[in-house]
Design a protein around this motif. Structure first.
Motif, mmCIF file in Angstrom:
data_model
loop_
_atom_site.group_PDB
_atom_site.id
_atom_site.type_symbol
_atom_site.label_atom_id
_atom_site.label_comp_id
_atom_site.label_asym_id
_atom_site.label_seq_id
_atom_site.Cartn_x
_atom_site.Cartn_y
_atom_site.Cartn_z
ATOM 1 N N VAL A 148 -7.842 7.035 -2.207
ATOM 2 C CA VAL A 148 -6.788 6.533 -2.860
ATOM 3 C C VAL A 148 -6.609 5.219 -1.626
ATOM 4 O O VAL A 148 -6.340 5.351 -0.742
ATOM 5 N N GLU A 149 -6.537 3.965 -2.611
ATOM 6 C CA GLU A 149 -6.150 2.813 -1.950
ATOM 7 C C GLU A 149 -4.927 2.509 -1.840
ATOM 8 O O GLU A 149 -4.253 2.440 -2.889
ATOM 9 N N VAL A 150 -4.014 2.269 -0.751
ATOM 10 C CA VAL A 150 -2.628 1.979 -0.636
ATOM 11 C C VAL A 150 -2.875 0.572 -0.005
ATOM 12 O O VAL A 150 -3.013 0.376 1.044
ATOM 13 N N SER A 151 -2.247 -0.489 -0.690
ATOM 14 C CA SER A 151 -2.212 -1.790 -0.264
ATOM 15 C C SER A 151 -1.308 -2.636 -0.864
ATOM 16 O O SER A 151 -0.663 -2.000 -1.932
ATOM 17 N N ALA A 152 -1.422 -3.839 -0.541
ATOM 18 C CA ALA A 152 -0.538 -4.845 -1.118
ATOM 19 C C ALA A 152 -1.303 -6.198 -1.202
ATOM 20 O O ALA A 152 -2.088 -6.556 -0.269
ATOM 21 N N GLY A 153 -0.913 -7.181 -2.146
ATOM 22 C CA GLY A 153 -1.554 -8.227 -2.157
ATOM 23 C C GLY A 153 -0.920 -9.294 -3.355
ATOM 24 O O GLY A 153 0.088 -8.851 -4.162
ATOM 25 N N ASN A 154 -1.058 -10.620 -3.429
ATOM 26 C CA ASN A 154 -0.735 -11.532 -4.296
ATOM 27 C C ASN A 154 -1.489 -11.308 -5.703
ATOM 28 O O ASN A 154 -0.702 -11.999 -6.608
ATOM 29 N N MET A 155 -2.748 -11.268 -5.639
ATOM 30 C CA MET A 155 -3.379 -10.975 -6.677
ATOM 31 C C MET A 155 -3.921 -9.547 -6.862
ATOM 32 O O MET A 155 -3.778 -8.868 -6.052
ATOM 33 N N THR A 156 -3.955 -9.440 -8.033
ATOM 34 C CA THR A 156 -4.326 -8.028 -8.670
ATOM 35 C C THR A 156 -5.274 -7.271 -7.879
ATOM 36 O O THR A 156 -6.419 -7.633 -8.208
ATOM 37 N N PHE A 157 -5.196 -6.254 -7.190
ATOM 38 C CA PHE A 157 -6.169 -5.347 -6.395
ATOM 39 C C PHE A 157 -6.951 -6.451 -5.587
ATOM 40 O O PHE A 157 -8.177 -5.814 -5.290
ATOM 41 N N VAL A 158 -6.504 -7.462 -5.103
ATOM 42 C CA VAL A 158 -7.243 -8.229 -3.913
ATOM 43 C C VAL A 158 -6.313 -7.915 -2.688
ATOM 44 O O VAL A 158 -5.141 -8.350 -2.507
ATOM 45 N N VAL A 159 -6.719 -7.054 -1.840
ATOM 46 C CA VAL A 159 -6.031 -6.687 -0.855
ATOM 47 C C VAL A 159 -5.643 -7.664 0.118
ATOM 48 O O VAL A 159 -6.708 -8.398 0.591
ATOM 49 N N ASP A 160 -4.508 -7.860 0.903
ATOM 50 C CA ASP A 160 -4.289 -8.694 1.615
ATOM 51 C C ASP A 160 -3.675 -8.072 3.055
ATOM 52 O O ASP A 160 -3.882 -8.681 4.153
ATOM 53 N N LYS A 161 -3.028 -7.018 2.745
ATOM 54 C CA LYS A 161 -2.508 -6.469 3.878
ATOM 55 C C LYS A 161 -2.142 -4.939 3.657
ATOM 56 O O LYS A 161 -2.066 -4.503 2.584
ATOM 57 N N PRO A 162 -2.429 -4.127 4.656
ATOM 58 C CA PRO A 162 -2.116 -2.601 4.476
ATOM 59 C C PRO A 162 -0.713 -2.159 4.426
ATOM 60 O O PRO A 162 0.024 -2.828 4.717
ATOM 61 N N VAL A 163 -0.489 -1.066 3.745
ATOM 62 C CA VAL A 163 0.629 -0.548 3.532
ATOM 63 C C VAL A 163 0.653 0.897 3.913
ATOM 64 O O VAL A 163 -0.388 1.504 3.754
ATOM 65 N N SER A 164 1.585 1.695 4.626
ATOM 66 C CA SER A 164 1.324 2.773 5.383
ATOM 67 C C SER A 164 1.191 4.034 4.279
ATOM 68 O O SER A 164 2.045 3.863 3.159
ATOM 69 N N ALA A 165 0.339 4.800 4.480
ATOM 70 C CA ALA A 165 0.040 5.846 3.498
ATOM 71 C C ALA A 165 0.611 7.067 3.898
ATOM 72 O O ALA A 165 0.668 8.326 3.204
ATOM 73 N N ASN A 166 1.787 7.127 4.732
ATOM 74 C CA ASN A 166 2.310 8.069 5.220
ATOM 75 C C ASN A 166 3.325 8.885 4.473
ATOM 76 O O ASN A 166 3.734 9.925 4.377
ATOM 77 N N ASN A 167 4.211 7.739 3.499
ATOM 78 C CA ASN A 167 4.713 8.316 2.415
ATOM 79 C C ASN A 167 4.084 8.567 1.044
ATOM 80 O O ASN A 167 4.552 8.996 -0.025
ATOM 81 N N LEU A 168 2.953 8.565 1.093
ATOM 82 C CA LEU A 168 2.035 8.960 -0.156
ATOM 83 C C LEU A 168 1.881 10.463 -0.420
ATOM 84 O O LEU A 168 1.922 11.298 0.409
ATOM 85 N N LYS A 169 2.572 10.818 -1.606
ATOM 86 C CA LYS A 169 2.589 12.258 -2.082
ATOM 87 C C LYS A 169 1.553 12.707 -3.210
ATOM 88 O O LYS A 169 1.275 11.408 -4.021
ATOM 89 N N LEU A 170 1.064 13.741 -3.345
ATOM 90 C CA LEU A 170 0.264 14.228 -4.656
ATOM 91 C C LEU A 170 0.915 15.191 -5.015
ATOM 92 O O LEU A 170 1.277 16.235 -4.141
ATOM 93 N N PHE A 171 1.077 15.152 -6.450
ATOM 94 C CA PHE A 171 1.527 16.347 -7.179
ATOM 95 C C PHE A 171 0.564 16.944 -8.138
ATOM 96 O O PHE A 171 -0.158 16.232 -8.942
ATOM 97 N N GLY A 172 0.482 18.155 -8.214
ATOM 98 C CA GLY A 172 -0.514 18.904 -9.151
ATOM 99 C C GLY A 172 -0.170 19.160 -10.465
ATOM 100 O O GLY A 172 0.851 18.647 -10.918
ATOM 101 N N PRO A 173 -0.952 19.508 -11.325
ATOM 102 C CA PRO A 173 -0.891 19.914 -12.701
ATOM 103 C C PRO A 173 0.453 20.665 -12.884
ATOM 104 O O PRO A 173 0.975 20.756 -14.247
ATOM 105 N N ASP A 174 0.687 21.407 -12.036
ATOM 106 C CA ASP A 174 1.919 22.279 -12.290
ATOM 107 C C ASP A 174 3.510 21.360 -11.711
ATOM 108 O O ASP A 174 4.440 21.905 -12.003
#
Length: 265
Positions: A40-66
Motif C-alpha cells: 500500500v502506497e501512502v503519499s501526497a502530490g500535486n499530480m495524480t499518483f505522482v509522489v512528491d512527499k511521504p505521508v506517515s502510514a502510522n494511522n493507516l487501518k485495514l478492515f476485513g470483509p466482516d
C-alpha cells in the motif's frame, strides 16, 4: 461566525498548509486468491499518483470483509513515499483507511501580523498573547480510502459510520467498468452533503497535455453521477467547510479522498 470569516480562515489554511493531495493506493484492487500480500502506497502530490512527499502510514487501518480491524504487517516511511504491507487471508472486500484524530489550528493577529498556533480553542487560551485579535480556531478532519476485493465482493467494509465526511458508491468498487455510470453519495455526519465540489482525476497526468480532470457538484441528496471514460486508476478528492460546535473550534474542514480502479468492458 460570519461566512466571510470562515472563507478567510480556510484561505489562510491553504496558504500555510500543504496543498498536496493525500492518497492511499494498493498494489492491487482485485485479487483472485486469498492469503495474498498487498503493498500500500501512502503519499501526497500535486499530480495524480505522482509522489512528491511521504505521508506517515502510522494511522493507516485495514478492515476485513466482516468490517473488523485487521493487522498491517509492516510500515515504512521513505523520503518520497510511505509503504505498508498486509496479508489478505479471507475472501471478500477490505477497506484501507488513512485517518486519525482531528487537527486543530488557532489563527490570530498580533500587531497586524497574521499568526497561528497548533492548538484548539481551549488550549490556545493559555498561549495567546494578550494583544491577540481576530482569534478563530479551526478543526481539520482528513480521510483517505481504498477498497480491495479478494475473489468476490462483500459489503460490510463499505459501511459508513455517520461521522465526518463519507462516501458510498451505487456500484460496488470491484465492479466499476469503463463507460458505465456510477453514482456517488456523500454525507456529512450522516446527512446529505449537498453542493459539495468534487474532483475526479486519472493516473497518467504526467503524460497528457490535458490532465482530463472532472469537476462536479453534488445535488440536494448529496449525489453525483459520473462515467469513467477509460479503464485505469482514479482519484476522487473533495472537501467541505462548515461550522464547528464552538467548544474546541469555531469552524471545521473535512477532507476526503478515494482511489479506485475501473476495469475494461
Amino acid at each position: 461566525m460570519k461566512l466571510r470569516h470562515l472563507i478567510a480562515s480556510l484561505a489562510l489554511v491553504s496558504a500555510t498548509a500543504s496543498a498536496h493531495t493525500i492518497w492511499v493506493q494498493p498494489s492491487q484492487y482485485t485479487l483472485s486468491s486469498n492469503n495474498t500480500w498487498i503493498e500500500v502506497e501512502v503519499s501526497a502530490g500535486n499530480m495524480t499518483f505522482v509522489v512528491d512527499k511521504p505521508v506517515s502510514a502510522n494511522n493507516l487501518k485495514l478492515f476485513g470483509p466482516d468490517g473488523k480491524a485487521r493487522d498491517i504487517a509492516s510500515r515504512h516511511q521513505g523520503k518520497r513515499q510511505s509503504l505498508a504491507e498486509a496479508l489478505l487471508k479471507e475472501d471478500g472486500t477490505y477497506r484501507l483507511e488513512l485517518s486519525g484524530a482531528p487537527r486543530y489550528m488557532t489563527f490570530y493577529k498580533e500587531k497586524g501580523e497574521q499568526k497561528r498556533l497548533f492548538a484548539d480553542k481551549v488550549a490556545a487560551k493559555g498561549q495567546l498573547p494578550k494583544d491577540a485579535t481576530e482569534v478563530r480556531s479551526l478543526m481539520v478532519n482528513g480521510k483517505s480510502l481504498a477498497f480491495v476485493t479478494v475473489n468476490g465482493p462483500s459489503d460490510a467494509a463499505l459501511a459508513t459510520t455517520g461521522h465526518g465526511l463519507e462516501v458510498t458508491l451505487g456500484t460496488h468498487p470491484a465492479d466499476l467498468v469503463e463507460k458505465e455510470p456510477v453514482t456517488f453519495t456523500f454525507t456529512l455526519d450522516g446527512k446529505p452533503a449537498k453542493g459539495l465540489e468534487v474532483t475526479m482525476s486519472r493516473g497518467g497526468e504526467l503524460y497528457r497535455n490535458e490532465p482530463g480532470r472532472q469537476h462536479l457538484t453534488t445535488n440536494d441528496q448529496g449525489q453525483l453521477t459520473l462515467t469513467p471514460a477509460v479503464a485505469g486508476r482514479y482519484l476522487l478528492e473533495t472537501g467541505l467547510a462548515s461550522q464547528a460546535d464552538g467548544v474546541k473550534a469555531d469552524q471545521r474542514r473535512d477532507n476526503l479522498t478515494l482511489t479506485f480502479e475501473v476495469g475494461l468492458q
